[in-house]
Write an enzyme that holds these catalytic residues in place. Sequence first.
Site, mmCIF file in Angstrom:
data_model
loop_
_atom_site.group_PDB
_atom_site.id
_atom_site.type_symbol
_atom_site.label_atom_id
_atom_site.label_comp_id
_atom_site.label_asym_id
_atom_site.label_seq_id
_atom_site.Cartn_x
_atom_site.Cartn_y
_atom_site.Cartn_z
ATOM 1 N N GLY A 1 -0.796 -7.444 30.613
ATOM 2 C CA GLY A 1 -1.771 -8.464 31.013
ATOM 3 C C GLY A 1 -1.257 -9.367 32.120
ATOM 4 N NE ARG B 1 11.690 5.389 20.306
ATOM 5 C CZ ARG B 1 11.311 4.336 20.979
ATOM 6 N NH1 ARG B 1 10.092 3.860 20.847
ATOM 7 N NH2 ARG B 1 12.142 3.743 21.799
ATOM 8 C CG HIS C 1 8.972 0.755 17.408
ATOM 9 N ND1 HIS C 1 9.636 -0.441 17.503
ATOM 10 C CD2 HIS C 1 9.051 1.322 18.639
ATOM 11 C CE1 HIS C 1 10.098 -0.595 18.732
ATOM 12 N NE2 HIS C 1 9.740 0.455 19.451
ATOM 13 C CG LEU D 1 9.257 -1.885 28.170
ATOM 14 C CD1 LEU D 1 10.675 -2.378 28.451
ATOM 15 C CD2 LEU D 1 8.431 -3.035 27.609
HETATM 16 C C1 LIG Z 1 11.513 -4.571 18.909
HETATM 17 C C2 LIG Z 1 10.837 -3.751 19.958
HETATM 18 C C3 LIG Z 1 11.571 -3.209 20.990
HETATM 19 C C4 LIG Z 1 10.944 -2.451 21.976
HETATM 20 N N1 LIG Z 1 11.705 -1.926 22.992
HETATM 21 C C5 LIG Z 1 11.095 -1.200 23.949
HETATM 22 C C6 LIG Z 1 11.854 -0.666 25.030
HETATM 23 O O1 LIG Z 1 13.070 -0.842 25.113
HETATM 24 N N2 LIG Z 1 11.204 0.042 25.972
HETATM 25 C C7 LIG Z 1 9.866 0.267 25.922
HETATM 26 O O2 LIG Z 1 9.323 0.907 26.818
HETATM 27 N N3 LIG Z 1 9.111 -0.260 24.924
HETATM 28 C C8 LIG Z 1 9.694 -0.981 23.951
HETATM 29 N N4 LIG Z 1 8.933 -1.498 22.932
HETATM 30 C C9 LIG Z 1 7.463 -1.399 23.003
HETATM 31 C C10 LIG Z 1 6.926 -2.433 23.992
HETATM 32 O O3 LIG Z 1 7.673 -3.623 23.886
HETATM 33 C C11 LIG Z 1 5.459 -2.756 23.784
HETATM 34 O O4 LIG Z 1 4.728 -1.597 23.615
HETATM 35 C C12 LIG Z 1 4.898 -3.485 25.004
HETATM 36 O O5 LIG Z 1 5.728 -4.570 25.340
HETATM 37 C C13 LIG Z 1 3.467 -3.935 24.783
HETATM 38 O O6 LIG Z 1 3.078 -4.706 25.895
HETATM 39 P P1 LIG Z 1 1.580 -5.196 26.059
HETATM 40 O O7 LIG Z 1 1.550 -6.011 27.306
HETATM 41 O O8 LIG Z 1 0.671 -4.037 25.967
HETATM 42 O O9 LIG Z 1 1.305 -6.115 24.781
HETATM 43 P P2 LIG Z 1 2.043 -7.411 24.177
HETATM 44 O O10 LIG Z 1 3.362 -7.667 24.784
HETATM 45 O O11 LIG Z 1 1.970 -7.238 22.705
HETATM 46 O O12 LIG Z 1 1.119 -8.606 24.607
HETATM 47 C C14 LIG Z 1 -0.106 -8.869 23.980
HETATM 48 C C15 LIG Z 1 -0.689 -10.107 24.590
HETATM 49 O O13 LIG Z 1 -2.019 -10.246 24.139
HETATM 50 C C16 LIG Z 1 -2.257 -11.546 23.650
HETATM 51 N N5 LIG Z 1 -3.310 -11.391 22.650
HETATM 52 C C17 LIG Z 1 -3.445 -10.456 21.688
HETATM 53 N N6 LIG Z 1 -4.600 -10.607 21.029
HETATM 54 C C18 LIG Z 1 -5.219 -11.655 21.585
HETATM 55 C C19 LIG Z 1 -6.451 -12.299 21.333
HETATM 56 N N7 LIG Z 1 -7.290 -11.873 20.393
HETATM 57 N N8 LIG Z 1 -6.763 -13.373 22.085
HETATM 58 C C20 LIG Z 1 -5.925 -13.832 23.049
HETATM 59 N N9 LIG Z 1 -4.751 -13.240 23.331
HETATM 60 C C21 LIG Z 1 -4.406 -12.167 22.612
HETATM 61 C C22 LIG Z 1 -0.915 -12.042 23.183
HETATM 62 O O14 LIG Z 1 -0.887 -13.442 23.223
HETATM 63 C C23 LIG Z 1 0.004 -11.411 24.238
HETATM 64 O O15 LIG Z 1 0.011 -12.220 25.375
HETATM 65 C C24 LIG Z 1 9.557 -2.239 21.930
HETATM 66 C C25 LIG Z 1 8.813 -2.776 20.877
HETATM 67 C C26 LIG Z 1 9.467 -3.493 19.891
HETATM 68 C C27 LIG Z 1 8.674 -3.985 18.738
#
Ligand SMILES: Cc1cc2nc3c(=O)[nH]c(=O)nc-3n(C[C@H](O)[C@H](O)[C@H](O)COP(=O)(O)OP(=O)(O)OC[C@H]3O[C@@H](n4cnc5c(N)ncnc54)[C@H](O)[C@@H]3O)c2cc1C
Length: 640
Positions: free
Chosen positions: A46, A332, A403, A443
Site C-alpha cells: 500500500g 516450506r 505464516h 516482499l
Molecule cells: C514474521 C514474518 C516474517 C516474514 N519474512 C518475510 C521475508 O523475509 N520475505 C518475504 O518476502 N516475506 C516475508 N514475510 C511475509 C511478508 O512480510 C508479508 O506477506 C508482506 O509484508 C505483506 O505486505 P502487505 O503490504 O501486503 O500487507 P501488510 O504489511 O500486512 O499491511 C497491511 C496494511 O493494511 C492496513 N489495513 C488492514 N486492514 C485494514 C482496514 N480494514 N482498514 C484500514 N487499514 C487496514 C494495515 O494497517 C497495514 O497498513 C514474513 C511474514 C512474517 C509474519
Amino acid sequence: MAQLDSKIPPGPIADKWRRHKADIKLVNPANKRKYEVIVVGAGLAGASAAATLAELGYKVKSFVFHDSPRRAHSIAAQGGINAAKNYQNDGDSVHRLFYDTIKGGDYRSREANVHRLAEVSANIIDQCAAQGVPFAREYGGLLANRSFGGAQVSRTFYARGQTGQQLLLGAYSALSRTVAAGGVQLFTQREMLDLVVIDGQAKGIIVRDLVTGEISRHAADAVILATGGYGNVFNLSTYARGSNATAIWRAYKRGACFGNPCYTQIHPTCIPVTGDYQSKLTLMSESLRNDGRIWVPRKKEDRLKNPADVPEADRDYYLERMYPSFGNLAPRDIASRAAKRVCDEGRGAGESGLGVYLDFSDAIRRLGEAGVRERYGNLFDIYHEITNESAYQTPMRIYPAVHYTMGGLWVDYNLMSNLPGLFVLGEANFSDHGANRLGASALMQGLADGYFVLPYTVGDYLATQKPGSRPSADAPEFKQAEENIRGLVTRLLAIKGREPVSHFHKRLGKIMWEFCGMARNRAGLEKALKEIPALREEFWQNVNVPGSGSSLNQSLECAGRVADFLELGELMCLDALEREESCGGHFREEHQYPDGECKRDDEKFAHVAAWEFQGAGKKPLRNTEPLNYEAVKMSVRNYK
Ligand SMILES: Cc1cc2nc3c(=O)[nH]c(=O)nc-3n(C[C@H](O)[C@H](O)[C@H](O)COP(=O)(O)OP(=O)(O)OC[C@H]3O[C@@H](n4cnc5c(N)ncnc54)[C@H](O)[C@@H]3O)c2cc1C
C-alpha cells in the site's frame, strides 16, 4: 455468475508485460489530478502504491488502522527479498526465478503474472537501494545474497534479519514525501469497514475512526486494497496480532470474488506453541536454513535427551536424507510436512513432542560463533528472549506454524478484481504464489504490485471514467453502507454475553488448525463445516464487547474482525473440501503418493477457485478460472 476475465495479454510470455504497457490506456497529466484514489493499507504494497500514484499526479487518500504506516505487519519480515539479478553469477535469470516460483506454487498460479513478477524483481532492488535501504553488501561493495527455499541459486537480498523493516522505512519515506507535498492525504487509526459499490463499480469506502468512533464516507474514482493476509483466522500464527481479513471480506460480501481461500502457508521454522495463554507465534527466519541443519533423533527413546547427548549416528537429518538436491532448503510446504511426519512418528523433540532441532554446530565450527552472529545475530537474540536458551550452545527447537495466505481476492492481470474499480495488491490478492509461496517472494510481490504494476494498470481503468464523474458521498449507496456499519457496531455492543472475543477466536483457531491446517481430509473438513457455524451462532449470542462505540475500544475492533474470521473460516474449509487434490500447502490426506508427497489432479483442478458471495446463509458460488501453462510444462514437483 461473476465474469472472470483474466485479461492476460496475447503474445510470447516474455513480451506480454512490455506489450501490455505499450497498449494500455493512459491518463493525461492534467487529468490525473482530477481523479481521487483510495488506498487502504500502507504496508509495503500500500505505501509503495500510494506514493507512486501521488508522484504520478493522482490525488490519493491513504487509510491505515495503525497509528503509523510504520507499524504495518510488513515490518516483521526478516529474511529477505528475491530478485533475478544474478550478482552471484550462479546461473540465475528472469526465466529461472519465474520457473522456480511456478514450480514452488505447485502449478497453481497464473503464468503471465509470475513472469511479470520475475521481470520487475530487479527494478525493485534498484529502487530500494536508491531510497537508501541498507541491503547487506559484500567486501567489494556489491549487494550480497543468500539462498531461500525452493531455489538452487542465491538471489535473496537482505538487511540482516530486518529486511521488511528496512524496506518499509524506504516505502514510508516515499509516502511521507508525497504526504508533505500534498499528493497523499494520510488517515491513521481509521479502519475500512465497508466497500461502496455503485452501478457495479467500486466507488468508495466506509471508515471508522478508531479513536473517536466517528463513522465517515469517502468517495473515490478507484479503491485499492493492500490490507495484507488473513492467517490470523487460525488465531495462533506468525502474523502481527492486528492482521485481519475485514477489508477483503467485506469487499467479498459486496461482490468481489475470493480466490483459493484454502491456500495457507505453514512455515516450518517457528518457535513451538508452549501454552494456551499465547496470543502469537514467532518465526525463525527461513534464512537460518542456509546454515542450520534440521534433525530429530532416529530413535523415539532419544527424543527427550539433551540434544548434545544424541550421537551423530543417531540423528536423522531428514530433509537432507529425503531431498538431497535441496536439503534443508526444501520449500516450506514440503519441509513443514516432513517435520509433521517425523513428529507423528513419535520422534519430535521436547515435552510436547512437537519440535525438531535446527542446529548450528556445524556452521559455528565452519564460520566461528562471530561469523554466525554476524549473519543471524538478531534472530538468535529473539530466540533467546523467548526461550531463554542460547542457540549458539544448543540447537533451536522449531515447529511449523501458520505464516502466510496465498489465497485472497481474485484479480486479473491488471490487479483489478471482478468489481471494476476495485484493485487488490500484496498479500491481500491471490495472484502470484499458487498453492505455496517460496520464501522471500512476498516482499517482492508487494513491492512489484505497488511500485511497478498498479501505477500502470490503474490508468487503464481510470481512463474509462470521465474526470469529475466520481459520485457524491451522499449517494444512497453510501448512506446504506454507513447504516450497515452503524447497525453492526450497535449489534455487537448490545449482545452483552459472557465470553470475551478472544474466547471465540481461540476456539475457531483450534478448529481451523485441526481440520484445515497442515493436513486436511473429508471427514475433518465436514466436521469443521458443522462446528464453525455453531461457534458463529454462539458468538452472536454470547460475546461480551464492553465499552462504547464512541471512543477507543479494542474489544469492539477485535469483535468485528473475529466475526469476519468466523465466516471466512467456513469458506476456507469449503474450498479445501471441494479441492479434491493435494497441491502445495493444501494437503488432502486422501490424495498423496506412497512417499507422502502431494498428488495433484491437473485434469480436474488446474484452475483458480473464485468464490462468489450469494447472500447470508446461502452457499457461495464456486467460479473457476482455468490455468493454462504455455511456457512451463506442468509436472510432478520434485526436490529430490
Ligand atoms: C514474521 C514474518 C516474517 C516474514 N519474512 C518475510 C521475508 O523475509 N520475505 C518475504 O518476502 N516475506 C516475508 N514475510 C511475509 C511478508 O512480510 C508479508 O506477506 C508482506 O509484508 C505483506 O505486505 P502487505 O503490504 O501486503 O500487507 P501488510 O504489511 O500486512 O499491511 C497491511 C496494511 O493494511 C492496513 N489495513 C488492514 N486492514 C485494514 C482496514 N480494514 N482498514 C484500514 N487499514 C487496514 C494495515 O494497517 C497495514 O497498513 C514474513 C511474514 C512474517 C509474519
